[in-house]
Write an enzyme that holds these catalytic residues in place. Sequence first.
Site, PDB file in Angstrom:
ATOM      1  N   LYS B  78       0.850  -1.201   0.000  1.00 19.07           N
ATOM      2  CA  LYS B  78       0.000   0.000   0.000  1.00 19.07           C
ATOM      3  C   LYS B  78       0.881   1.245   0.000  1.00 19.07           C
ATOM      4  O   LYS B  78       1.906   1.277   0.690  1.00 19.07           O
ATOM      5  CB  LYS B  78      -0.907  -0.033   1.239  1.00 19.07           C
ATOM      6  CG  LYS B  78      -1.986   1.044   1.262  1.00 19.07           C
ATOM      7  CD  LYS B  78      -2.893   0.905   2.495  1.00 19.07           C
ATOM      8  CE  LYS B  78      -4.009   1.944   2.488  1.00 19.07           C
ATOM      9  NZ  LYS B  78      -4.913   1.840   3.658  1.00 19.07           N
ATOM     10  N   SER B 158     -10.089   2.145   2.624  1.00 20.66           N
ATOM     11  CA  SER B 158      -9.123   2.826   1.801  1.00 20.66           C
ATOM     12  C   SER B 158      -8.138   1.892   1.100  1.00 20.66           C
ATOM     13  O   SER B 158      -7.526   2.299   0.105  1.00 20.66           O
ATOM     14  CB  SER B 158      -8.328   3.823   2.640  1.00 20.66           C
ATOM     15  OG  SER B 158      -7.497   3.163   3.583  1.00 20.66           O
ATOM     16  N   SER B 182     -10.605   0.126   6.926  1.00 25.77           N
ATOM     17  CA  SER B 182      -9.914   0.185   5.631  1.00 25.77           C
ATOM     18  C   SER B 182      -9.215  -1.094   5.193  1.00 25.77           C
ATOM     19  O   SER B 182      -8.758  -1.167   4.052  1.00 25.77           O
ATOM     20  CB  SER B 182      -8.878   1.309   5.644  1.00 25.77           C
ATOM     21  OG  SER B 182      -9.503   2.556   5.529  1.00 25.77           O
TER      22      SER B 182
END
Lengths: 95, 488
Positions: B78, B158, B182
């Site tokens: 990420k 997210s 998330s």
Amino acid sequence: MSVDQKTVKRVARLARLKVTAADVPRLAGELNAILGFIEQLNEVDVANVEPMTSVVTMKMKMRKDEVTDGHYSQKIVANAPAQDDDFFMVPKVVE
Amino acid sequence: MTNLTALTIAAARDGLRSKKFSALELTDAYLAAMEKARVLNAYIVETPEKARDMAKTSDARLAAGQGGALEGIPLGIKDLFATEGVHTQACSHVLDGFKPRYESTVTSNLWRDGAVMLGKLNMDEFAMGSSNETSYYGNVINPWKRTNSNAALVPGGSSGGSAAAVAAHICAAATATDTGGSIRQPAAFTGTVGIKPTYGRCSRWGIVAFASSLDQAGPIARDVRDAAIMLKSMASVDQRDTTSVDLPVPNYEAAIGRPIKGLRVGIPKEYRVDGMPTEIDALWSKGAEWLKAQGAEIVEISLPHTKYALPAYYIVAPAEASSNLARYDGVRYGLRVPGDDIVDMYENSRAAGFGREVQRRILIGTYVLSAGYYDAYYVRAQKVRTLIKNDFDKAWEKVDVVLTPATPSPAFAPGEITDPVQMYLNDIFTVTVNMAGLPGISVPAGLSADGLPLGLQLIGKPFGEETLFQAAAAIETAAGGYTAPQWW
């Protein structure tokens, strides 16, 4: 509590966010919607409740006060938009 | 040769050890799959050269009979994790060009164990979003589509890039982070497994901060076993994060397959929210039945402050974010937009650099922390947080684990939800877990009427991750796995 356009401008100034005059009414509306949602917390009886300061009960760790890291200022300024001689460069702030 | 990208971490690990294929072959298979899947926009940066170099090192170690727990396993990272010399921008314009000179603790742990980096994954800007629509680098497309429909869907957020990449088999697993849901919400939207461990289990050092008292790193993986293998490597105590906890990291994988006979599973009545789709309710009941059939005891419990978790979160998280994001001022890194004086430069840089959702949260956070409002908002929210935690403490007297739906709906279409508060409601089942600092895992449990994956969430006691893997594996055994049909 309701946020007016003057408050939006004041808060934006505090947050160092430039907002255009055209954006202010939209932002006021959005902030009021979120604050309206948050408002329901007023139903909760929080008398004699301690605020949560840590999610896991643990003692703050202490370590010896000594230098363990450093001496690489070039690495620190390497990502700056403007730098000179290991300093961050900013617009003139003192006349 | 078999389709190498179809292998789980556990299967790839066995294949590498028994020299059925090399780490380089495995990495090359993923690099080729990534190229084909660019339409998903899951990766914002691919690092093929680095990946091949790391894979070659892994092959040398494997040949010498050495190698760590993730030796040669290709992962996606990420964009919130600092990776030395590689694009790290939290998918924000404000961090333009930022290449850290250091490596986050979590990714360092993964490389120590032999993992290979394929690239950086798309995400909502600064991890603020539930649909991956706030990224400066554009939307991520969910590999899943509704039956008989070609319409694109969001992967959740997210960690939308992480979830989409895992579901599309363009990485073996991915790192992710979870501040209000998330990891678990995008895992549920993509038929993958995501675990947010107990606050303090993974070091936050080198992870771009959003809300420091809520942020935790965790993996998204294809199945429960892979998630366990990933978390074992990611977790550690770290001198650079004083909130990281000094407890040994168990061998989570060993918990998989342990019988759940006698496990007490709590069903919180407050999670039966108004307007919950019947298919979510049915999935939840089915999950409880599966656990019961394997010997677990189902117990009705009450978590009375559940409905206040989300409003309290929308004070605490923006407040902490407004403080954490104060550092982006055009001086030390990233974007600088000139102005008449230094304050004008700050304001221009921040206005140009932050997207709408991030600006909204900075403003809310600044407002609730501003003079005269601190007690009415932030302190009150932190008190409500104590009440939420107390609810769970009471529940743990009666149960070992709590079962809930992961999300109130399956994946939706981009642009479908435009009202910020409506978007926030996506996290209604996950956010309490962050507020109380507890571990939570999302595991695929079925498909919606129109063919989209749905997830169940298990919530554990502090540092009860082993119980979560044990119970999640029991659900997985009953539910089976779900793979998105490849259309790209």
